[in-house]
Design an enzyme around this catalytic site. Structure first.
Site, PDB file in Angstrom:
ATOM      1  N   GLU B  60      68.773  77.845  92.446  1.00  0.00           N
ATOM      2  CA  GLU B  60      68.148  79.139  92.151  1.00  0.00           C
ATOM      3  C   GLU B  60      68.741  79.813  90.924  1.00  0.00           C
ATOM      4  OE1 GLU B  60      68.793  78.137  95.224  1.00  0.00           O
ATOM      5  OE2 GLU B  60      66.834  78.249  96.220  1.00  0.00           O
ATOM      6  N   HIS B 129      68.149  83.940 107.129  1.00  0.00           N
ATOM      7  CA  HIS B 129      66.783  83.748 106.614  1.00  0.00           C
ATOM      8  C   HIS B 129      65.870  84.930 106.929  1.00  0.00           C
ATOM      9  CE1 HIS B 129      68.120  79.611 106.164  1.00  0.00           C
ATOM     10  NE2 HIS B 129      67.004  79.316 105.541  1.00  0.00           N
TER      11      HIS B 129
END
Lengths: 338, 327
Positions: B60, B129
């Site tokens: 990322e 998450h």
């Protein structure tokens, strides 16, 4: 894996210099300009005219000058926060760089960036960036844009050896190799990340070896010799421009000054003797000596050149000193564009 | 007017903007061959090819930064994060590079980039998450942050984001991708920075965005059964915030409840309460109440997760409190 990557650890390839006598003289002038500019910046810092952090390039001039001599005007250059030298050589005037260090409205970033954030997008100087290693992905992105647009501009990214321990370095080298981006990762190994010797914090101390992990061409380069840097960068630029292949260059150099103006020159992390020993390899003295031997320049001409450069730098200080601060309304401009 | 899912509305926006401007490209994990982790990019690789639909490694920080560099080079990247939970790894690039580039270059370098992906909790994905990041992102000057709640707003806001010359954060929702709604035909643009009254009312303002729109709407239904007329104000943009719309609604209803997915401490609701107390103090008939996620990491257990999340029942209770109905 390419042959070049396999031989990444090889020493400097010997080659006949492609640099013309005129280029030699130009590079000498550029190195001297950086040296004198940085000396003046140190003085101005001591006088309180320059604030914040100020990272000087003295000792490393051959790296920026040699590498940029291998570029076209429209190529991209992106740097860390030790970027005054590259900014000057990419064509930002001494006045505009010094004014930026002084935080003035006439600075190349309008006084909003300072020493660590010099920019001149029109000249392809895409900034000094302040987070170690944070600009390495940006370099690959600039190269991505060149390739996407079908232009043959390349991007050279300067960073210090300490950045090699940052995740962004590894993520970027991997993607640059997978996508074959026209980028040159130029690591200026000056041996110390602030006050920490590289070998104390790096498992692999020959940085060129990292290229093997990413199937990338690489060269180990003597950074105290401007011609060697020029030649190695020229090869890497050709690889980027013609084949769209990235290269990792490890350029071994040395910084004479402390990490920044607020840090000591030597002491707990390196000895005075070591610094003096390295100064004996000075890149400017080295090139000047060689040009004198070749009869390309004599002492009188060298003195005249130095005097001319000193005058330019003094004029830059005067210009910066006399320039206005940014208008107070500038505080709120350039946050967003319309 | 077509009925589309939120997912397909985003897909349409991407497709139309990529057709409109060859400098727009999509980059991220699984966006190409796999057709998108949540199928938002379905069909785009086939239409635009691998040059413009770029599959990345799981990196990322690296690909967000490559996007920023590409924007410096004049392209208009759309960077997809599989979820904003993973984008935390890229915050250095979003905050230090994208958001500050224009300012620290003295106005020389525009940053026309979009960072997008699902934000907040889905179902039973546990602590790492299930996070809502809008208060982190909206804190940063130099960024715009939008959080569409409906298919129409998703399409219109993503198109605006892609055309914007500033970095725009688009917060989507995994639980929203299957949501269906009417999307106007043709060129449909929703300007960034405009809130939208999704349900008019007179007694209390429910301020919400993204997934909490559905929460607020259900709460408004329940309140209607209790003879309370709730106005549901969907922020749509978190930064810039449509302060005028918030104040106008509160001046009408004199009461407000702010609902958000994130945690309470330094949350978006705190910013809205600050605005209301400063600029509509004399119009208020009660202290503003907030409904947020419980101030804990998200638990895995279904019952615990449900009680951690904002719910219509919590919103109804907060609304009754500002109306002094239980006093």
């Amino acid at each position: 894996m390419t042959a070049t990557a396999r031989s990444a650890k090889a020493t400097v390839p010997s080659s006949v210099s492609q640099a013309s006598p005129a280029l030699h003289l130009k590079m000498l002038r550029q190195m001297l300009l950086i040296r004198r500019f940085e000396e003046k910046a140190a003085e101005a810092y001591a006088l309180g005219k320059i604030g914040g952090f100020c990272h000087l390039y003295i000792g490393q001039e051959a790296v920026g000058v040699g590498a940029l001599a291998a570029l076209r005007d429209d190529d991209y250059v992106i740097c860390s926060y030790r970027e005054h030298g590259q900014a000057l050589i990419k064509g930002i005037t001494s006045n505009a760089v010094m004014a930026e260090l002084f935080g003035k409205a006439t600075g190349c970033s309008k006084g909003k960036g300072g020493s660590m954030h010099l920019f001149d997008a029109k000249r392809g100087f895409m900034g000094g960036h302040g987070i170690v290693g944070g600009h390495i992905p940006l370099a690959a992105g600039l190269a991505f844009s060149s390739k996407y647009k079908g232009s043959d501009q390349v991007c050279v990214c300067f960073f210090g050896e300490a950045a090699v321990n940052i995740g962004a370095f590894h993520e970027t080298l991997n993607m640059a190799s997978v996508w074959k981006l026209p980028v040159i990762f130029l690591c200026e190994n000056n041996r110390y990340g602030m006050g920490t010797a590289f070998e104390r914090v790096a498992a692999v101390t020959d940085i060129v070896e990292h290229a093997c992990s990413y199937d990338m061409a690489a060269e180990l380069v003597d950074g105290m010799n401007v011609l060697t840097v020029y030649e190695a960068t020229r090869r890497a630029v050709e690889r980027a421009r013609k084949q769209s292949h990235p290269t990792l260059l490890e350029v071994r150099t040395y910084r004479y000054m402390g990490h920044s103006m607020s840090d000591p020159l030597h002491g707990v992390y390196r000895t005075k003797d070591e610094v003096e020993e390295q100064k004996a390899r000075d890149p400017i003295t080295h090139l000047a000596g060689r040009l004198k031997e070749d009869g390309a320049i004599d002492q009188a001409a060298l003195d005249a050149l130095d005097a001319e450069i000193q005058a330019e730098v003094e004029a830059a200080v005067k210009y910066a000193d006399e320039s206005p601060d940014p208008d107070p309304a500038e505080l709120f401009t350039d946050v967003l564009v319309d | 007017m077509a009925t589309l899912t939120y997912r397909d509305a985003l897909n349409q926006a991407l497709r139309e903007e990529m057709q409109r401007d060859p400098n727009v490209f999509l980059m991220g994990e699984e966006v190409g061959v796999y057709q998108g982790a949540y199928k938002v990019s379905r069909g785009l690789l086939e239409e635009f090819g691998p040059k413009r639909v770029v599959d990345t490694p799981i990196a990322e920080l690296g690909f967000a930064g490559i996007g920023v560099g590409a924007a410096m080079g004049g392209l208009r990247p759309v960077i997809e994060f599989m979820t904003w939970n993973f984008a935390v790894l890229a915050l250095d690039q979003i905050v230090n590079s994208a958001a500050k580039m224009l300012y620290m270059s003295g106005g020389q370098i525009n940053m026309p980039i979009v960072f997008r992906g699902p934000n907040g909790a889905a179902l039973q994905l546990s602590s790492q998450h299930s996070q809502a990041w809008e208060s982190w992102l909206a804190h940063i000057p130099g960024l715009k942050v939008v959080a569409p709640a409906t298919p129409a707003d998703a399409k219109g806001l993503l198109k605006s984001a892609i055309r914007d010359n500033n970095p725009v954060i688009v917060l989507e929702g995994e639980m929203l991708y299957n949501l269906k709604g009417d999307v106007p035909d043709g060129e449909h643009i929703v300007p960034i920075g405009r809130a939208d009254i999704k349900r008019p009312g007179t007694d209390v303002t429910l301020v919400c965005h993204s997934k909490t729109l559905a929460v607020a709407q259900k709460a408004a239904d329940q309140l209607a059964e209790q003879n309370v007329s709730a106005e549901v104000l969907d922020l749509r943009s978190i930064r810039p915030l449509d302060e005028a719309a918030i104040l106008e609604s509160v001046r009408k209803t004199n009461r407000a409840v702010v609902v958000e997915e994130g945690w309470p401490h330094a949350g978006i609701g705190a910013q809205i309460v600050d605005l209301i107390q400063r600029d509509a103090f004399d119009d208020l008939d009660a202290p503003v109440q907030r409904v947020t996620q419980a101030d804990v990491p998200m638990p895995y257990n279904k019952l615990l997760e449900r009680s951690a999340k904002a719910s219509p029942e919590k919103v109804v209770a907060a609304a009754r409190k500002v109306l002094y109905l239980d006093a």
